[in-house]
Design a protein around this motif. Structure first.
Motif, short mmCIF file in Angstrom:
data_model
loop_
_atom_site.label_atom_id
_atom_site.label_comp_id
_atom_site.label_asym_id
_atom_site.label_seq_id
_atom_site.Cartn_x
_atom_site.Cartn_y
_atom_site.Cartn_z
N ARG A 283 20.53 3.56 113.06
CA ARG A 283 21.96 3.37 112.81
C ARG A 283 22.17 1.98 112.21
N ASP A 284 23.38 1.72 111.73
CA ASP A 284 23.64 0.44 111.05
C ASP A 284 24.38 -0.56 111.93
N THR A 285 24.80 -0.14 113.13
CA THR A 285 25.52 -1.07 114.02
C THR A 285 24.99 -0.96 115.44
N LEU A 286 25.26 -1.98 116.24
CA LEU A 286 24.95 -1.92 117.67
C LEU A 286 26.09 -1.21 118.39
N ILE A 287 25.79 -0.60 119.53
CA ILE A 287 26.82 0.07 120.31
C ILE A 287 27.24 -0.83 121.46
N ASP A 288 28.24 -0.40 122.24
CA ASP A 288 28.84 -1.29 123.24
C ASP A 288 27.93 -1.58 124.43
N SER A 289 26.82 -0.83 124.59
CA SER A 289 25.88 -1.13 125.67
C SER A 289 24.78 -2.10 125.22
N PRO B 255 8.30 -4.52 104.73
CA PRO B 255 8.30 -3.91 106.06
C PRO B 255 9.73 -3.70 106.59
N VAL B 256 9.93 -2.61 107.28
CA VAL B 256 11.26 -2.25 107.78
C VAL B 256 11.65 -3.20 108.92
N PRO B 257 12.83 -3.86 108.84
CA PRO B 257 13.27 -4.72 109.96
C PRO B 257 13.77 -3.85 111.11
N ILE B 258 13.20 -4.05 112.30
CA ILE B 258 13.58 -3.23 113.47
C ILE B 258 14.08 -4.13 114.59
N SER B 259 14.69 -3.49 115.58
CA SER B 259 15.17 -4.19 116.77
C SER B 259 14.47 -3.63 118.00
N LEU B 260 14.04 -4.51 118.90
CA LEU B 260 13.40 -4.11 120.16
C LEU B 260 14.26 -4.55 121.34
N GLU B 261 14.20 -3.78 122.42
CA GLU B 261 14.82 -4.21 123.67
C GLU B 261 14.04 -5.41 124.19
N GLU B 262 14.74 -6.47 124.62
CA GLU B 262 14.09 -7.75 124.89
C GLU B 262 13.03 -7.67 125.99
N LYS B 263 13.28 -6.95 127.06
CA LYS B 263 12.29 -6.89 128.14
C LYS B 263 11.07 -6.08 127.73
N TYR B 264 11.28 -5.07 126.90
CA TYR B 264 10.16 -4.31 126.37
C TYR B 264 9.30 -5.20 125.47
N ALA B 265 9.96 -6.04 124.68
CA ALA B 265 9.22 -6.97 123.82
C ALA B 265 8.40 -7.95 124.65
N GLU B 266 8.95 -8.39 125.78
CA GLU B 266 8.21 -9.29 126.66
C GLU B 266 6.95 -8.62 127.20
N ARG B 267 7.06 -7.36 127.60
CA ARG B 267 5.89 -6.66 128.14
C ARG B 267 4.81 -6.46 127.08
N GLN C 42 12.74 -8.08 113.76
CA GLN C 42 13.73 -9.02 113.25
C GLN C 42 14.87 -9.27 114.25
N HIS C 43 14.92 -8.44 115.32
CA HIS C 43 16.07 -8.52 116.22
C HIS C 43 15.65 -8.08 117.62
N LEU C 44 16.18 -8.76 118.63
CA LEU C 44 15.96 -8.39 120.03
C LEU C 44 17.32 -8.11 120.65
N ARG C 45 17.37 -7.04 121.49
CA ARG C 45 18.63 -6.63 122.11
C ARG C 45 18.56 -6.66 123.62
N GLU C 46 19.70 -6.98 124.22
CA GLU C 46 19.87 -6.81 125.66
C GLU C 46 20.62 -5.50 125.88
N VAL C 47 20.02 -4.59 126.64
CA VAL C 47 20.57 -3.24 126.79
C VAL C 47 21.02 -3.01 128.23
N GLU C 48 22.22 -2.45 128.41
CA GLU C 48 22.71 -2.05 129.72
C GLU C 48 22.25 -0.62 129.99
#
Length: 859
Positions: A596-602, A620-632, A655-661
């Motif tokens: 998708r092109d935007t982040l959602i409210d969670s 290379p395709v810029p992707i986003s990872l959930e931050e705790k998953y990236a840490e692991r 290219q991007h890290l997310r905090e997910v609820e």
């Protein structure tokens, strides 16, 4: 004192025989008191012996029934179809033996008789599985006949009850309708709780393709069960094949590995419950220490006489130590007997969680351990007040109003404190298995006792310092009893308070966890999830939802893929170099991602910049990872990852890290792609909607499964009900053990009331001499116990709120919004019980004549 005869040789040596005789003679008039306060440890020992006996029996039964846990010598599992090389390997394992194949996946089923629908786990089976144990069904032969030709199914018995179906009725699975030939009661290795979460429907493997349920993107698991050739060592075989199996992302299980994992899982449960029982034992020992303290104070004059007759302080100490040891031994034996009886009930209590049938047998090892632990811990706690006997002066017989116990620091007392902590630590270590966990448990016990004691001390000080002097006479006397000599405030606050804290914490956490997944009545909150929607069905399903008057809250594409490389490292590189700290599952798991092109409210940006659309297809395709998953995964911004999207290699850069609820009821993903990359990839879709009523939800699901049998629906209301049922069963088990702590606290109350009964008789006589009526004295006692019970229960509830907050924030990572409704019944119940027991044990105080008190004082 007529029984006391001092022989000359006693003065020159300890004379163990004479000391034992003196301990016996002195206990004649006090055995009721001694037995009562030693009974405080009975329930703690009973809890330990019951749990340890159950644990020993469980280990024995797991060993005996190990093969029936998996039903085969070897099980190989995969969540992807086999390629040619792996097919050869799977086939080769069956040479000289037998093999059964099973395909598992989630799907909707439809009961024509009741027009009901439900998400189940479909198991398509062929072969002679299970080779050990049995698939238990009603009728018994149904577990075999459903595989012997024809459209026949074996259905979980709870499903049949839920939809009022029975053998002989039909069930629709995909495009096929099967005859129900039997009710499924039990599968090898499956517990009742697992069956509640994922009820199974067995169909013959040969009809699986005709159901047309297997679609692109469907989550499918493949199981291969083997009865190996005679003489084949399954563990040696899988160890030899382990590199190939892991590289292909296959899992495996043998009889020994399942036995070890099952034993460890239930050993953890047994160890946790044993620790809860040990807490009850510690509470009882606090009661022992307090009661022995009061008992010794009553014996000071007797000890003074003994000292005058030539008995040394050491000898006097040993006389009363032998009394405590005898009562400790008796209490431990009684507790062991009660624990052995309680274990008769435990298999029924735990049956929902156990994969094997547990037999009941006497565990002599658990009994001996319980007796040894009870004797040791009761003596250790009793030593603290007993040590003061050594310092009793003979002058106490002449000047009883003067304190004759030294105030100097006693190094032996500190040694006893050290021994108590060491005993708790060693016990915790043997239960938990690691020094760190044992240290954490010991520290937790210390903190809980200290916090409860400080709160009790603080409240006693506040009552003494600030209670209103203008209150009535009865209230003033009751409040004053909270801090007067021989008061029970500290003892009750610690013992009953900790038991209350355990139970109240369970109530709070159960309500809190349920509230996190509870379905809101708002139309913006999804309560029905549809998945496995194929691209060609997407618009039709969305229109069907709207025609039913329901909103399309989310319609999300999902693409499955695997990771091939990460920063140039492959799975083989990671396995060779364990110092990298990258988990194997990073390469073997199947990723489900969206675009998708935007982040959602969670979601919220944690680092980097999100690019919603690919602008340069050559990079290379810029992707986003959930931050705790990236840490692991040890991944940072700028690192590269290469994914295999069902045969197509796609290089990416983080290219991007997310905090997910994650607790939000909506689709959340570990990996997020931008638009412009995955649109043409094989994919399925997930739709989230909201139904206003259960009737609307059932009607829609019925229409959906008839028109689109491959699409599955998750009713989140049903999930909530299932979760509530599971949490209720778990919390009941733990509450059952916590009740030992509450009961121990009440026994401590009974013992402390009886030990200090003469002190209360004196106070009652003095009050009556000063003009107090019987009704006033009764009211004073009732109000005192009311205040004590309220203080103990209130302190425990305060501690439970703090503990629940810590668990919610640090362990479960959820917002702490407690529901205090269940705490009021707990508070009122514990308080009322304290008052009832206190008044019951005080019933004889008002009937004592003043002359009895005067005679005892003169004696």
């Amino acid at each position: 004192m007529s029984d006391i005869i001092i022989h000359p040789e006693v003065k020159r040596s300890l004379n163990l025989r004479w000391l034992l005789q003196m301990a016996w003679r002195d206990s004649r008039r006090n055995r009721g008191k001694l037995a009562l306060f030693i009974s405080s440890i009975v329930l703690g020992i009973a809890a330990l012996v019951a749990i340890n006996s159950f644990s020993d029996n469980l280990k024995t039964d797991i060993d005996k029934q190990a093969k029936s846990l998996i039903g085969a010598d070897l099980v190989v599992m995969s969540n992807k179809e086999l390629d040619a090389d792996m097919q050869k390997l799977i086939d080769s394992l069956a040479i000289g033996g037998q093999r059964s194949d099973e395909v598992r996946f989630a799907s909707m089923v439809y009961f024509p008789s009741s027009q009901g629908t439900r998400l189940v786990q479909v198991r398509a089976l062929e072969g002679g599985f299970p080779y050990y144990g049995a698939i238990e069904s009603e009728p018994a032969n149904a577990s075999r006949t459903f595989r012997q030709g024809g459209l026949k199914a074996l259905v979980d018995h709870t499903l049949l009850l839920q939809f009022n179906a029975k053998p002989g009725d039909s069930i629709k699975v995909g495009d096929l309708t099967f005859e129900i030939v039997g009710a499924l009661n039990k599968i090898p290795g499956q517990t009742a709780i697992t069956a509640t979460i994922a009820p199974a429907v067995y169909i013959p493997r040969q009809y699986l393709d005709s159901t047309k349920l297997l679609q692109k993107g469907s989550r499918i698991s493949y199981y291969f069960y083997y009865k190996l050739a005679p003489g084949t060592d399954a563990d040696a075989l899988v160890k030899k094949l382990e590199p190939r199996l892991e590289e292909a992302g296959f899992g495996y299980d043998t009889v020994n590995s399942r036995k070890e994992s099952t034993g460890e899982a239930y050993a953890d449960l047994a160890n946790f419950l044993a620790l809860v029982g040990f807490v009850a034992l510690l509470l009882g020992c606090v009661g022992v220490a307090s009661a022995v303290h009061v008992y010794i104070r009553e014996k000071l004059s007797t000890i003074g006489v003994l000292r005058c007759l030539g008995v040394s302080g050491k000898q006097a100490f040993l006389i009363y130590l032998f009394q405590v040891m005898a009562m400790g031994l008796i209490g431990s034996v009684v507790g062991a007997v009660i624990g052995s009886l309680i274990q008769l009930y435990l298999p029924q209590l735990f049956q929902s969680f156990l994969p094997v049938e547990v037999t009941v047998a006497v565990s002599w090892l658990a009994i001996l351990q319980g007796i040894a632990i009870g004797l040791a811990i009761s003596v250790l706690f009793a030593l603290l007040p007993l040590l003061s006997i050594r310092d009793v002066s003979p002058l106490i017989t002449l000047r009883g109003s003067v304190e004759h116990l030294t105030s100097q620091k006693d190094p032996v007392r500190w040694a006893v404190y050290t021994l108590i902590l060491a005993f708790i630590f060693v016990f915790a270590y043997f239960q938990l298995g690691t020094w760190l966990r044992a240290l954490s448990f010991t520290a937790g016990v210390i903190v809980a006792f200290v916090v409860l004691a400080l709160i009790a001390r603080g409240m006693m000080w506040a009552v003494r310092r600030f209670f209103p002097v203008s209150w009535g006479y009865v209230w003033r006397q009751s409040l004053a009893n909270l801090y007067r000599p021989n008061n029970q405030t500290l003892l009750l606050t610690v013992s009953i308070g900790l038991g209350t804290a355990l139970i109240a914490t369970l109530f709070l956490m159960q309500r809190l966890l349920l509230s996190e997944v509870a379905i809101s009545g708002s139309k913006n909150q999804p309560n029905l999830v549809l998945f496995d929607i194929q691209s060609a069905q997407k618009e039709q399903v969305a229109n069907m939802v709207r025609q039913q008057g329901m909103p399309v809250l989310q319609l999300v594409p999902v693409v499955t893929m695997r990771m091939e490389e990460m920063n140039g490292l492959t799975a083989a590189d990671v396995r060779r170099d364990t110092t990298l700290g990258i988990p194997d599952w990073a390469f073997t798991r199947e990723y489900r991602v969206t675009y998708r092109d935007t982040l959602i409210d969670s979601e919220k940006t944690a680092a980097g910049t999100w690019t919603g659309t690919v602008t340069d297809p050559d990079k290379p395709v810029p992707i986003s990872l959930e931050e705790k998953y990236a840490e692991r995964l040890k991944v940072e911004l700028g690192d590269t990852m290469i994914f295999n999207v069902q045969g197509a290699i796609v290089p990416t850069v983080v290219q991007h890290l997310r905090e997910v609820e994650w607790n939000r009821v909506q689709t959340n993903f570990l990996v997020l792609f931008p638009k412009g990359v995955l649109e043409e990839a094989p994919q399925f879709h997930v739709l989230m909607t909201h139904t206003a009523t259960d009737v609307q939800s059932a009607g829609f699901q019925r229409a959906l499964v008839q028109r689109f049998p491959n699409i599955s629906a998750i009713d989140l209301g049903l999930i909530l009900q299932t979760l509530d049922d599971i949490l209720s069963k778990i919390s009941f088990v733990i509450r059952f053990m916590a009740l030992f702590s509450i009961s121990t606290g009440l026994l401590v109350l009974i013992g402390s009331v009886n030990i200090s009964k003469f002190q209360r008789v004196q106070e009652s006589v003095l009050l009556r001499t000063l003009g107090a009526s019987r009704r006033q004295i009764l009211s004073i006692n009732a109000f005192e116990y009311l205040l004590l019970g309220a203080l103990a229960a209130g302190t425990g509830i305060l501690l439970s709120v703090a503990a629940s907050w810590a668990l919610a924030v640090f362990s479960f990572e959820v917002d702490f919004v407690p529901d205090f409704a269940p705490l009021l019944p707990v508070f009122l119940g514990i308080t009322a019980l304290t008052v009832a027991i206190g008044m019951l044990n005080s019933r004889g105080i008002l009937n004592r004549p003043p002359l009895e008190v005067l005679r005892r004082e003169a004696a």
